[in-house]
Design an enzyme around this catalytic site. Sequence first.
Site, PDB file in Angstrom:
ATOM      1  N   GLU A 231       0.822  -1.202   0.000  1.00 24.67           N
ATOM      2  CA  GLU A 231       0.000   0.000   0.000  1.00 24.67           C
ATOM      3  C   GLU A 231       0.862   1.260   0.000  1.00 24.67           C
ATOM      4  OE1 GLU A 231      -0.702  -2.712   1.806  1.00 24.67           O
ATOM      5  OE2 GLU A 231      -2.710  -3.228   1.082  1.00 24.67           O
ATOM      6  N   GLU A 280     -21.147  -1.553  14.347  1.00 29.13           N
ATOM      7  CA  GLU A 280     -20.335  -1.861  13.172  1.00 29.13           C
ATOM      8  C   GLU A 280     -20.798  -1.162  11.903  1.00 29.13           C
ATOM      9  OE1 GLU A 280     -18.701  -5.947  12.758  1.00 29.13           O
ATOM     10  OE2 GLU A 280     -20.125  -6.423  14.334  1.00 29.13           O
TER      11      GLU A 280
HETATM   12  C1  LIG Z   1     -12.757   2.925   9.127  1.00 27.02           C
HETATM   13  C2  LIG Z   1     -12.472   1.542   8.629  1.00 27.02           C
HETATM   14  C3  LIG Z   1     -12.589   0.459   9.485  1.00 27.02           C
HETATM   15  C4  LIG Z   1     -12.328  -0.833   9.049  1.00 27.02           C
HETATM   16  N1  LIG Z   1     -12.395  -1.877   9.943  1.00 27.02           N
HETATM   17  C5  LIG Z   1     -12.051  -3.117   9.543  1.00 27.02           C
HETATM   18  C6  LIG Z   1     -11.987  -4.203  10.476  1.00 27.02           C
HETATM   19  O1  LIG Z   1     -12.217  -4.026  11.666  1.00 27.02           O
HETATM   20  N2  LIG Z   1     -11.660  -5.442  10.025  1.00 27.02           N
HETATM   21  C7  LIG Z   1     -11.370  -5.654   8.699  1.00 27.02           C
HETATM   22  O2  LIG Z   1     -11.056  -6.791   8.315  1.00 27.02           O
HETATM   23  N3  LIG Z   1     -11.409  -4.657   7.793  1.00 27.02           N
HETATM   24  C8  LIG Z   1     -11.731  -3.396   8.190  1.00 27.02           C
HETATM   25  N4  LIG Z   1     -11.755  -2.375   7.276  1.00 27.02           N
HETATM   26  C9  LIG Z   1     -11.581  -2.685   5.846  1.00 27.02           C
HETATM   27  C10 LIG Z   1     -10.148  -2.981   5.464  1.00 27.02           C
HETATM   28  O3  LIG Z   1      -9.322  -1.913   5.835  1.00 27.02           O
HETATM   29  C11 LIG Z   1     -10.060  -3.207   3.960  1.00 27.02           C
HETATM   30  O4  LIG Z   1     -10.824  -4.330   3.597  1.00 27.02           O
HETATM   31  C12 LIG Z   1      -8.632  -3.368   3.448  1.00 27.02           C
HETATM   32  O5  LIG Z   1      -8.675  -3.772   2.109  1.00 27.02           O
HETATM   33  C13 LIG Z   1      -7.845  -4.375   4.247  1.00 27.02           C
HETATM   34  O6  LIG Z   1      -6.503  -4.357   3.826  1.00 27.02           O
HETATM   35  P1  LIG Z   1      -5.895  -5.548   2.969  1.00 27.02           P
HETATM   36  O7  LIG Z   1      -6.624  -5.486   1.658  1.00 27.02           O
HETATM   37  O8  LIG Z   1      -4.462  -5.172   2.851  1.00 27.02           O
HETATM   38  O9  LIG Z   1      -6.163  -6.800   3.716  1.00 27.02           O
HETATM   39  C14 LIG Z   1     -11.989  -1.064   7.699  1.00 27.02           C
HETATM   40  C15 LIG Z   1     -11.864   0.021   6.834  1.00 27.02           C
HETATM   41  C16 LIG Z   1     -12.092   1.311   7.275  1.00 27.02           C
HETATM   42  C17 LIG Z   1     -11.909   2.464   6.324  1.00 27.02           C
HETATM   43 MN   LIG Z   2      -3.146  -5.223   1.197  1.00 20.45          MN
END
Ligand SMILES: Cc1cc2nc3c(=O)[nH]c(=O)nc-3n(C[C@H](O)[C@H](O)[C@H](O)COP(=O)(O)O)c2cc1C
Ligand SMILES: [Mn+2]
Length: 497
Positions: A231, A280
Amino acid sequence: MSNVSPCMNFRSFVDELRQRHDLVDIRQTVDANLEIGAITRKVYEDRAPAPLFASIRDAQPGFRVLGAPAGLNRQPGEEFGRLALHFGLPKSATPRDIVERIIAASHASPVTPRIVDTGPCKENIWRGSQVDLTRFPVPLLHAADGGKYFGTYGFHIVQSPDRTWDSWSVARSMLHDRNTLVGPAMPQQHLGMIREMWKQRGEPTPWAMALGAPPAALAVAGMPLPEHVSESGYVGAMVGDPVEVVKAETNDLLVPANAEIILEGTISLSEKAMEGPMGEYHGYSFPVGREQPLFHVEAVTFRNEPILPICAAGLPPEENHTIWGTMISAQALDLLRRANMPVDMAWCSYEAATCWIVLSIDTARLQTMQTDASHFVHLIADILFSSHAGWLVPKVILVSNDIDITDIDQVVWALATRHHPARDHFAFPEATGIPLVPYLSPEEKAAGSGGKAIINCLFPEQFRGDMRATVASFDTSFPEELKRSVLAHWTAYGFPA
Ligand SMILES: Cc1cc2nc3c(=O)[nH]c(=O)nc-3n(C[C@H](O)[C@H](O)[C@H](O)COP(=O)(O)O)c2cc1C
Ligand SMILES: [Mn+2]
């Protein structure tokens, strides 16, 4: 220091919001126990300016909280201003402008972070026994929450053991005790995947969390980029400026140098504790929490008078919709375009709480495919439901591009008038998806599938380039000259301007 613009520097972001009158400095003493959560919730729901809490009962003096960092704005034409600022865009930016800005980075080369010797995040350092997270104003956000949440607008920083993949990702974390957090690391998310790699070696995962990091970095950490894509490089490509990072105190991870707060430590190999419940993203709070891994905090570094940003999740619009939903929209649109699908916009309507994504179908291109609803729906399903982005959103709605899919009124009208309930509903019970979706049964949640659907709102003729009817509206039902005359006489008729 070159990360000075609002999208690359959280302090500048706060200052810019204040200048725009999109921030309220709250000097009255408030309570982190529910009061901050209640104010922030009302701010989202009223689309009021972001609250900056400067005086918080029982917290270390000077420690602050920013609520609703990407809430919407009530001002017509500036609704997305706070979100747009995360990307360095003007406050008048539209959803389309924002999505295209995000996608442009996927066609540019990654810009890897620049390592600097030190930065504002090192102004204060607590190590070992000095670590006491309870000195921060950690909020109890909703009365039914199972604990206080430290991380609702921060991102995890981890690295694969072979050091080829740096992952930044947003996920919630709850305060467990003075030096431990607890929160999800789902195996389908990159945090869980990298943790699994460390587990295979029998080691805890070196970990850090950045709070009050560059807003552009937070947004991309909430974006479902593919596996092995870092990222940090995407952020650099998006803003045309490398993120400045500095080595953590207790491990080799690189963390954003100007972040307000950095937590450092490890994700436990095996220790777990109860986490949640929490209000949530889908708008509900389920009655019981779940066991989740522990995050041990071995050092905390922070700026003077640090600002902890928070998201009080729940009914839209909050950051799970404005940030997560927007980042999913961009990633899905990019995927479909790369697969040469006739999709000209994708939008997770904020009102649908990141439980549906609407696709705008270019009917001129669609007609050249010589396809029909069933075939086309299956093409879209093959691409989306096998992707990291498509795993996150259970419902996909297809609408022709005479509809502005970022206008929920138009989407509702298309859904009500163009979707045939028997012929246009395509269920994909085998497709895997995020188990947090409220309408899933316990069995479906356990299986990790069920509940996915594609909802077609294109008339059969539209696949052949025809339309069954014209639209009856001011815009479409009158000669141009008459419309111009009506508009010119509007106040003369007696209407307010
Ligand atoms: C405010 C906010 C809260 C989030 N909370 C969670 C969470 O608690 N658990 C989760 O799996 N993804 C959560 N997400 C979504 C992930 O950040 C998102 O799916 C992201 O793609 C995860 O990173 P990765 O793709 O590198 O796994 C949240 C996103 C935002 C913007
Ligand atoms: Mn990722």
